[in-house]
Write an enzyme that holds these catalytic residues in place. Sequence first.
Site, PDB file in Angstrom:
ATOM      1  N   LYS A   9       0.808  -1.222   0.000  1.00 16.40           N
ATOM      2  CA  LYS A   9       0.000   0.000   0.000  1.00 16.40           C
ATOM      3  C   LYS A   9       0.847   1.280   0.000  1.00 16.40           C
ATOM      4  CE  LYS A   9      -4.093  -2.203   2.008  1.00 16.40           C
ATOM      5  NZ  LYS A   9      -5.189  -2.080   2.993  1.00 16.40           N
ATOM      6  N   TYR A  49     -12.368  -1.645  -4.615  1.00 14.53           N
ATOM      7  CA  TYR A  49     -12.946  -1.902  -3.288  1.00 14.53           C
ATOM      8  C   TYR A  49     -14.481  -1.816  -3.313  1.00 14.53           C
ATOM      9  CZ  TYR A  49      -8.511  -2.017  -0.650  1.00 14.53           C
ATOM     10  OH  TYR A  49      -7.287  -2.375  -0.121  1.00 14.53           O
ATOM     11  N   PHE A  57     -15.922   3.923   6.028  1.00 12.33           N
ATOM     12  CA  PHE A  57     -14.523   4.205   5.705  1.00 12.33           C
ATOM     13  C   PHE A  57     -14.231   4.211   4.206  1.00 12.33           C
ATOM     14  CE2 PHE A  57     -14.733  -0.395   6.722  1.00 12.33           C
ATOM     15  CZ  PHE A  57     -14.198  -0.951   5.567  1.00 12.33           C
ATOM     16  N   ARG A  85      -2.654 -14.306   3.770  1.00 16.04           N
ATOM     17  CA  ARG A  85      -3.414 -13.542   4.772  1.00 16.04           C
ATOM     18  C   ARG A  85      -2.851 -13.785   6.169  1.00 16.04           C
ATOM     19  NH1 ARG A  85      -7.875 -10.568   3.388  1.00 16.04           N
ATOM     20  NH2 ARG A  85      -8.701 -10.715   5.488  1.00 16.04           N
ATOM     21  N   THR A  91      -6.392  -7.111  10.204  1.00 19.70           N
ATOM     22  CA  THR A  91      -6.614  -5.814   9.547  1.00 19.70           C
ATOM     23  C   THR A  91      -6.063  -4.662  10.389  1.00 19.70           C
ATOM     24  OG1 THR A  91      -8.650  -6.747   8.614  1.00 19.70           O
ATOM     25  CG2 THR A  91      -8.391  -4.354   8.492  1.00 19.70           C
ATOM     26  N   ARG A 102       1.708  -6.764   9.011  1.00 18.03           N
ATOM     27  CA  ARG A 102       0.960  -5.608   9.536  1.00 18.03           C
ATOM     28  C   ARG A 102       1.447  -5.215  10.930  1.00 18.03           C
ATOM     29  NH1 ARG A 102      -4.985  -7.179   7.003  1.00 18.03           N
ATOM     30  NH2 ARG A 102      -4.848  -5.809   5.194  1.00 18.03           N
ATOM     31  N   ASN A 112      -2.457  -0.109   6.671  1.00 18.41           N
ATOM     32  CA  ASN A 112      -2.000  -1.382   7.237  1.00 18.41           C
ATOM     33  C   ASN A 112      -1.065  -2.170   6.303  1.00 18.41           C
ATOM     34  OD1 ASN A 112      -3.915  -2.102   5.420  1.00 18.41           O
ATOM     35  ND2 ASN A 112      -5.322  -3.049   6.870  1.00 18.41           N
ATOM     36  N   HIS A 115      -2.291  -5.704   1.283  1.00 17.19           N
ATOM     37  CA  HIS A 115      -3.622  -6.263   0.991  1.00 17.19           C
ATOM     38  C   HIS A 115      -3.464  -7.691   0.518  1.00 17.19           C
ATOM     39  CE1 HIS A 115      -7.619  -6.694  -0.914  1.00 17.19           C
ATOM     40  NE2 HIS A 115      -6.949  -7.297  -1.889  1.00 17.19           N
ATOM     41  N   GLU A 126      -9.764  -9.675  -8.463  1.00 19.66           N
ATOM     42  CA  GLU A 126      -8.697  -8.718  -8.148  1.00 19.66           C
ATOM     43  C   GLU A 126      -7.477  -8.889  -9.068  1.00 19.66           C
ATOM     44  OE1 GLU A 126      -7.969  -9.030  -3.939  1.00 19.66           O
ATOM     45  OE2 GLU A 126      -9.835  -7.982  -3.456  1.00 19.66           O
TER      46      GLU A 126
HETATM   47  P1  GDP Z   1      -8.596  -6.753   4.996  1.00 26.18           P
HETATM   48  O1  GDP Z   1      -9.197  -7.871   4.180  1.00 26.18           O
HETATM   49  O2  GDP Z   1      -7.869  -7.263   6.236  1.00 26.18           O
HETATM   50  O3  GDP Z   1      -7.736  -5.811   4.185  1.00 26.18           O
HETATM   51  O4  GDP Z   1      -9.797  -5.887   5.598  1.00 26.18           O
HETATM   52  P2  GDP Z   1     -11.190  -5.394   4.967  1.00 26.18           P
HETATM   53  O5  GDP Z   1     -11.504  -6.093   3.681  1.00 26.18           O
HETATM   54  O6  GDP Z   1     -12.194  -5.453   6.074  1.00 26.18           O
HETATM   55  O7  GDP Z   1     -10.937  -3.846   4.666  1.00 26.18           O
HETATM   56  C1  GDP Z   1     -10.258  -3.420   3.507  1.00 26.18           C
HETATM   57  C2  GDP Z   1      -9.344  -2.274   3.873  1.00 26.18           C
HETATM   58  O8  GDP Z   1     -10.135  -1.157   4.302  1.00 26.18           O
HETATM   59  C3  GDP Z   1      -8.408  -2.545   5.054  1.00 26.18           C
HETATM   60  O9  GDP Z   1      -7.256  -3.263   4.716  1.00 26.18           O
HETATM   61  C4  GDP Z   1      -8.103  -1.130   5.522  1.00 26.18           C
HETATM   62  O10 GDP Z   1      -7.120  -0.503   4.697  1.00 26.18           O
HETATM   63  C5  GDP Z   1      -9.449  -0.436   5.333  1.00 26.18           C
HETATM   64  N1  GDP Z   1     -10.279  -0.490   6.551  1.00 26.18           N
HETATM   65  C6  GDP Z   1     -10.901  -1.571   7.107  1.00 26.18           C
HETATM   66  N2  GDP Z   1     -11.568  -1.242   8.222  1.00 26.18           N
HETATM   67  C7  GDP Z   1     -11.374   0.088   8.381  1.00 26.18           C
HETATM   68  C8  GDP Z   1     -11.817   1.041   9.368  1.00 26.18           C
HETATM   69  O11 GDP Z   1     -12.527   0.716  10.318  1.00 26.18           O
HETATM   70  N3  GDP Z   1     -11.414   2.349   9.178  1.00 26.18           N
HETATM   71  C9  GDP Z   1     -10.630   2.730   8.120  1.00 26.18           C
HETATM   72  N4  GDP Z   1     -10.281   4.022   8.011  1.00 26.18           N
HETATM   73  N5  GDP Z   1     -10.202   1.864   7.197  1.00 26.18           N
HETATM   74  C10 GDP Z   1     -10.550   0.562   7.311  1.00 26.18           C
END
Ligand code: GDP
Length: 140
Positions: A9, A49, A57, A85, A91, A102, A112, A115, A126
């Site tokens: 990222k 996304y 968010f 993962r 996350t 992370r 974080n 991805h 993707e």
């Molecule tokens: P991942 O699969 O672990 O990447 O998590 P998700 O699919 O739930 O979320 C996608 C991405 O959105 C995450 O990697 C973060 O960059 C962002 N994200 C997720 N949850 C939050 C949140 O609560 N706040 C903010 N600002 N960003 C978030």
Amino acid sequence: MQSTLAIIKPEILKKGLSGKIISIIEEHGFRISAMKMVHLTKDQAGRFYHVHRGKFFFEELTQYMSSGPIIVMVLSGDNVIERWRSLMGATDPSKAKEGTIRKLYGTDIQRNAVHGSDAPETAAFEISFFFSKMEIENGS
Ligand code: GDP
């Protein structure tokens, strides 16, 4: 054999730490089948996304993911979706296990570091979002 999409990222590239992440990936024996640097527009980040559209968010996430270049990769191997993962960690970096990327390099729940696709169907979408078959080693 399975494939997944990995992203380094924007904040990692800004900090000049992308090589560290690539080293970790190689040290853990992942096969990198494709790799390139891209700078998404906010609209492209929103399409990538799309499952998060409507979430609180989403705006901030697409702004962030288009804030600078990212490195996108296809990783291939047995059970690679779960293995990648697991190496990424939770996350929220503050909740990620010791030794995960992370935990080591994440800043906060949004910034974080990396991805990874979460399922075979998501991985297919993707990977095709960023790569043509010709750009992927063995066309797999
Ligand atoms: P991942 O699969 O672990 O990447 O998590 P998700 O699919 O739930 O979320 C996608 C991405 O959105 C995450 O990697 C973060 O960059 C962002 N994200 C997720 N949850 C939050 C949140 O609560 N706040 C903010 N600002 N960003 C978030």
